[in-house]
Design an enzyme around this catalytic site. Structure first.
Site, PDB file in Angstrom:
ATOM      1  CD  GLU A  63     -10.903 -20.001  52.625  1.00 29.11           C
ATOM      2  OE1 GLU A  63     -11.441 -20.743  53.482  1.00 29.11           O
ATOM      3  OE2 GLU A  63     -10.181 -20.431  51.701  1.00 29.11           O
ATOM      4  CE  LYS A  77      -6.923 -26.308  49.354  1.00 26.43           C
ATOM      5  NZ  LYS A  77      -8.043 -26.107  50.231  1.00 26.43           N
TER       6      LYS A  77
HETATM    7  N1  PSU Z   1      -6.675 -22.369  51.314  1.00 33.09           N
HETATM    8  C1  PSU Z   1      -5.816 -22.624  52.343  1.00 33.09           C
HETATM    9  N2  PSU Z   1      -6.267 -23.471  53.326  1.00 33.09           N
HETATM   10  C2  PSU Z   1      -7.544 -24.036  53.303  1.00 33.09           C
HETATM   11  C3  PSU Z   1      -8.435 -23.751  52.222  1.00 33.09           C
HETATM   12  C4  PSU Z   1      -7.935 -22.908  51.255  1.00 33.09           C
HETATM   13  O1  PSU Z   1      -4.663 -22.138  52.360  1.00 33.09           O
HETATM   14  O2  PSU Z   1      -7.902 -24.762  54.227  1.00 33.09           O
HETATM   15  C5  PSU Z   1      -9.853 -24.366  52.191  1.00 33.09           C
HETATM   16  C6  PSU Z   1     -10.771 -23.536  51.302  1.00 33.09           C
HETATM   17  O3  PSU Z   1     -11.832 -23.083  52.110  1.00 33.09           O
HETATM   18  C7  PSU Z   1     -11.282 -24.485  50.232  1.00 33.09           C
HETATM   19  C8  PSU Z   1     -11.273 -25.784  50.965  1.00 33.09           C
HETATM   20  O4  PSU Z   1     -12.558 -24.123  49.738  1.00 33.09           O
HETATM   21  O5  PSU Z   1     -10.021 -25.700  51.682  1.00 33.09           O
HETATM   22  C9  PSU Z   1     -11.425 -26.972  50.021  1.00 33.09           C
HETATM   23  O6  PSU Z   1     -12.062 -28.014  50.670  1.00 33.09           O
HETATM   24  P1  PSU Z   1     -12.600 -29.307  49.838  1.00 33.09           P
HETATM   25  O7  PSU Z   1     -11.369 -29.889  49.199  1.00 33.09           O
HETATM   26  O8  PSU Z   1     -13.247 -30.232  50.865  1.00 33.09           O
HETATM   27  O9  PSU Z   1     -13.585 -28.779  48.825  1.00 33.09           O
END
Ligand code: PSU
Ligand code: MN
Length: 299
Positions: A24, A156
């Site tokens: 990604e 996360k």
């Molecule tokens: N993994 C990481 N760092 C990130 C992300 C994933 O180590 O920044 C990103 C991914 O793209 C995931 C996003 O889809 O964070 C989630 O964002 P939100 O909580 O707004 O859905």
């Protein structure tokens, strides 16, 4: 002209049944600071190439959802300041306006599936935010609907992990612990949460993934890989850094899709960059595992 553009290299790899792993770009544009973000993205691609696996980093470029990027395109995503964080709700707009877009887990899964790629590596997925039950990442919707395996270090840990795991179970998404029974907590190897399914090798992971899809189930699948033990950050340091950062987010009224990048940055400040180093280590470790699994998928 097709809205999805797959590079010749990735197309050729898929046609000849070579292993391919999707990567990604939100973690490049919004998850890691420059220039580490570019280094990590290029290193991820190199790890895969060294395993004879073709990397397919995904982003929105010039009106196309692009699968496979050049080094120049990766550098652009890592240096431009106004890259759109592109999930399902704004993918159409980002394409239509020809803005530069970084794909999240959700839109990368979508692009991978459209191109017939089954394996995707990232850091950690989005989920249910702590104390914000209404803020649930579209990553979970994607996992419930798109048959792609996400190899990650869990959810996360700025998020509410128990609630996210409950929701994944409700949505019918298998959560496979890789060589562990403890659910990894992103910057740490994990503590109290368990994975009901554990696989001891890349081959076993591939067999489990294949069986789920062969019977006709159509969800995504999560492979949770713990950060290597020696790189795991102290649990208390992480928890303190998260709590301080959540307070800061509340005080500054930050909301929506800006919360995750904000928290990641604040947590690394509060932990004297220990979580940043761990984030890099875990991403590269996940990419390596994804490469091994992808090789078993084509066997
Ligand atoms: N993994 C990481 N760092 C990130 C992300 C994933 O180590 O920044 C990103 C991914 O793209 C995931 C996003 O889809 O964070 C989630 O964002 P939100 O909580 O707004 O859905
Ligand atoms: Mn959100």
């Amino acid at each position: 002209m097709s809205l999805i553009r797959i590079t010749d290299e990735v197309q050729e790899a898929l046609r000849t049944k070579q292993p391919v792993v999707a990567l990604e770009s939100t973690l490049i544009s919004h998850g890691l600071p420059s220039p580490l973000n570019i280094e990590v993205a290029l290193k991820s691609e190199k790890i895969l190439r060294d395993l004879n696996v073709v990397p397919a980093t995904v982003a929105v470029i010039d009106g196309h959802l692009q699968v496979g990027l050049t080094h120049e395109e990766i550098e652009l995503l890592g240096t431009e300041s106004d890259v759109e964080k592109t999930s399902f709700n704004n993918l159409g707009t980002t394409l239509n306006r020809k803005s530069l877009g970084a794909t999240t887990v959700a839109t990368t899964m979508f692009a991978a599936h459209k191109s017939d790629i089954q394996i995707f590596a990232t850091g950690g997925i989005g989920g249910v935010h702590r104390g914000h039950d209404g803020d649930v990442s579209a990553d979970l919707k994607a996992l419930s609907e798109i048959p792609v395996a996400v190899i990650c270090a869990g959810v996360k840990s700025i998020l509410d992990i128990p609630r996210t795991l409950e929701l994944l179970e409700t949505l019918g998404v298998p959560v496979i612990g890789y060589k562990t029974n403890t659910f990894p907590e992103f910057w740490t190897t994990g503590s109290s949460l368990k994975t009901k399914i554990s696989a001891s090798s890349a081959k076993e992971v591939a067999d489990l993934l294949k069986t789920h899809w062969r019977i006709g189930l159509t969800t995504g699948q999560l492979v949770a890989v713990p950060i290597p033990e020696e790189k795991s950050v102290d649990q208390q340091i992480v928890e303190d850094a998260i709590n301080q950062s959540l307070e800061k987010a509340k005080a500054s009224g930050i909301s929506g899709n800006a919360i995750t990048p904000f928290l990641l940055e604040k947590v690394s400040e509060a932990s004297s960059n220990l979580t940043l180093e761990a984030n890099i280590d875990l991403i590269l470790n996940n990419v390596n595992t994804a490469g091994e699994v992808a090789k078993q998928m084509v066997n």
